[in-house]
Motif scaffolding. Structure first.
Motif, PDB file in Angstrom:
ATOM      1  N   ARG A  18      43.652  28.289  22.857  1.00  0.00           N
ATOM      2  CA  ARG A  18      43.407  29.737  22.828  1.00  0.00           C
ATOM      3  C   ARG A  18      44.681  30.493  22.437  1.00  0.00           C
ATOM      4  NH1 ARG A  18      43.259  33.585  28.122  1.00  0.00           N
ATOM      5  NH2 ARG A  18      42.583  35.441  27.029  1.00  0.00           N
ATOM      6  N   TYR A  23      49.875  32.449  24.077  1.00  0.00           N
ATOM      7  CA  TYR A  23      49.868  31.721  25.352  1.00  0.00           C
ATOM      8  C   TYR A  23      50.542  30.354  25.282  1.00  0.00           C
ATOM      9  CZ  TYR A  23      46.596  35.417  26.493  1.00  0.00           C
ATOM     10  OH  TYR A  23      46.025  36.652  26.699  1.00  0.00           O
ATOM     11  N   ASN A  74      45.942  34.468  38.605  1.00  0.00           N
ATOM     12  CA  ASN A  74      45.983  35.049  37.258  1.00  0.00           C
ATOM     13  C   ASN A  74      44.565  35.535  36.987  1.00  0.00           C
ATOM     14  OD1 ASN A  74      46.075  35.767  34.616  1.00  0.00           O
ATOM     15  ND2 ASN A  74      47.106  33.915  33.896  1.00  0.00           N
ATOM     16  N   ALA A  76      43.473  37.131  34.653  1.00  0.00           N
ATOM     17  CA  ALA A  76      43.207  37.172  33.208  1.00  0.00           C
ATOM     18  C   ALA A  76      42.598  38.527  32.842  1.00  0.00           C
ATOM     19  CB  ALA A  76      42.371  35.978  32.783  1.00  0.00           C
ATOM     20  N   ALA A  77      41.523  38.548  32.055  1.00  0.00           N
ATOM     21  CA  ALA A  77      40.983  39.841  31.605  1.00  0.00           C
ATOM     22  C   ALA A  77      40.509  40.715  32.763  1.00  0.00           C
ATOM     23  CB  ALA A  77      39.835  39.600  30.626  1.00  0.00           C
ATOM     24  N   HIS A  80      42.407  43.823  34.250  1.00  0.00           N
ATOM     25  CA  HIS A  80      42.329  45.171  33.684  1.00  0.00           C
ATOM     26  C   HIS A  80      40.993  45.854  33.950  1.00  0.00           C
ATOM     27  CE1 HIS A  80      45.677  43.237  31.754  1.00  0.00           C
ATOM     28  NE2 HIS A  80      44.876  42.399  31.114  1.00  0.00           N
ATOM     29  N   HIS A 100      50.911  36.291  35.238  1.00  0.00           N
ATOM     30  CA  HIS A 100      50.442  36.291  33.846  1.00  0.00           C
ATOM     31  C   HIS A 100      51.366  35.433  32.999  1.00  0.00           C
ATOM     32  CE1 HIS A 100      47.590  39.449  34.736  1.00  0.00           C
ATOM     33  NE2 HIS A 100      48.542  40.036  35.421  1.00  0.00           N
ATOM     34  N   LEU A 101      50.770  34.700  32.081  1.00  0.00           N
ATOM     35  CA  LEU A 101      51.567  33.913  31.142  1.00  0.00           C
ATOM     36  C   LEU A 101      52.357  34.832  30.226  1.00  0.00           C
ATOM     37  CD1 LEU A 101      48.523  31.696  30.472  1.00  0.00           C
ATOM     38  CD2 LEU A 101      50.689  30.666  31.158  1.00  0.00           C
ATOM     39  N   SER A 102      51.669  35.837  29.697  1.00  0.00           N
ATOM     40  CA  SER A 102      52.295  36.761  28.754  1.00  0.00           C
ATOM     41  C   SER A 102      52.822  37.982  29.508  1.00  0.00           C
ATOM     42  CB  SER A 102      51.265  37.200  27.695  1.00  0.00           C
ATOM     43  OG  SER A 102      50.217  37.940  28.306  1.00  0.00           O
ATOM     44  N   ILE A 104      52.285  41.322  30.024  1.00  0.00           N
ATOM     45  CA  ILE A 104      51.192  42.269  29.746  1.00  0.00           C
ATOM     46  C   ILE A 104      51.719  43.668  29.422  1.00  0.00           C
ATOM     47  CG2 ILE A 104      49.371  41.036  30.986  1.00  0.00           C
ATOM     48  CD1 ILE A 104      49.819  42.893  33.382  1.00  0.00           C
ATOM     49  N   ARG A 111      46.055  46.378  28.339  1.00  0.00           N
ATOM     50  CA  ARG A 111      46.536  45.289  29.201  1.00  0.00           C
ATOM     51  C   ARG A 111      47.660  45.737  30.126  1.00  0.00           C
ATOM     52  NH1 ARG A 111      44.211  40.639  27.000  1.00  0.00           N
ATOM     53  NH2 ARG A 111      43.927  40.862  24.761  1.00  0.00           N
TER      54      ARG A 111
HETATM   55  C1  DQA Z   1      46.693  37.032  30.855  1.00  0.00           C
HETATM   56  C2  DQA Z   1      46.830  38.400  30.196  1.00  0.00           C
HETATM   57  C3  DQA Z   1      45.485  39.100  30.136  1.00  0.00           C
HETATM   58  O1  DQA Z   1      45.621  40.377  29.508  1.00  0.00           O
HETATM   59  C4  DQA Z   1      44.508  38.292  29.325  1.00  0.00           C
HETATM   60  O2  DQA Z   1      43.232  38.898  29.358  1.00  0.00           O
HETATM   61  C5  DQA Z   1      44.422  36.873  29.762  1.00  0.00           C
HETATM   62  C6  DQA Z   1      45.641  36.174  30.161  1.00  0.00           C
HETATM   63  C7  DQA Z   1      48.020  36.242  30.836  1.00  0.00           C
HETATM   64  O3  DQA Z   1      48.114  35.264  31.582  1.00  0.00           O
HETATM   65  O4  DQA Z   1      48.933  36.561  30.066  1.00  0.00           O
HETATM   66  O5  DQA Z   1      43.376  36.251  29.685  1.00  0.00           O
HETATM   67  O6  DQA Z   1      46.342  37.227  32.213  1.00  0.00           O
END
Ligand code: DQA
Length: 149
Positions: A18, A23, A74, A76-77, A80, A100-102, A104, A111
């Motif tokens: 993905r 990521y 985490n 994830a989406a 938000h 979060h990996l990234s 945000i 995000r």
């Molecule tokens: C995430 C960041 C979120 O915005 C995104 O929807 C994810 C991964 C991250 O780990 O960076 O699915 O949570």
């Protein structure tokens, strides 16, 4: 021995394939293996779950509230969008570390807002797989509420 529950939210099962530009190439299995190794070294009892379903995450939070000392999540989406996950976390007394990996905050505007952060003990974002490992370290040090039911 601290008990830590790691909750991975939607689409994180696809890590590795993905959006690797965002990521990285690391898979969820690799992250989980490193977490298990970190748990062994730090005397942590670890459980890990992944779900693509909001209600399932809410139920996991509820059902684990007496077992877990700390949650690492985490969302994830759902970070938000989900008032339900935020409410579940604020309903229980388990300190929560949002991961979060990234980073945000360096991404799209939508995000940059998290429903979870205001009810989290702290947030770690932007370090890829290491965000989780840093969270695990934080979980060994975080103050726990005095009485556990
Ligand atoms: C995430 C960041 C979120 O915005 C995104 O929807 C994810 C991964 C991250 O780990 O960076 O699915 O949570």
């Amino acid at each position: 021995m601290r008990k830590v529950l790691v909750i991975h939210g939607p689409n994180l099962n696809l890590l590795g394939e993905r959006e690797p530009n965002i990521y990285g190439k690391v898979t969820l299995e690799e992250i989980n293996q490193d977490l298990q190794e970190g748990a062994r070294k730090n005397d942590i009892e670890l459980r890990i779950v992944q779900s693509n379903h909001e209600g399932e995450i809410v139920e996991t939070i509820q059902n684990s509230r007496h077992w877990a000392d700390v949650f690492i999540i985490n969302p994830a989406a759902y970070t938000h969008t989900s008032v339900a996950i935020r409410d579940a976390l604020s309903a229980v007394t388990v300190p929560t570390i949002e991961v979060h990996l990234s980073n945000i905050h360096a991404r799209e505007g939508f995000r940059q807002a998290s429903h979870v952060s205001p009810v989290a003990a702290g947030v770690i974002a932007g370090f890829g797989k290491n965000s989780y490992l840093l969270a695990l370290e934080a979980a060994t040090k975080i103050a726990l509420p005095e009485k556990k039911k």
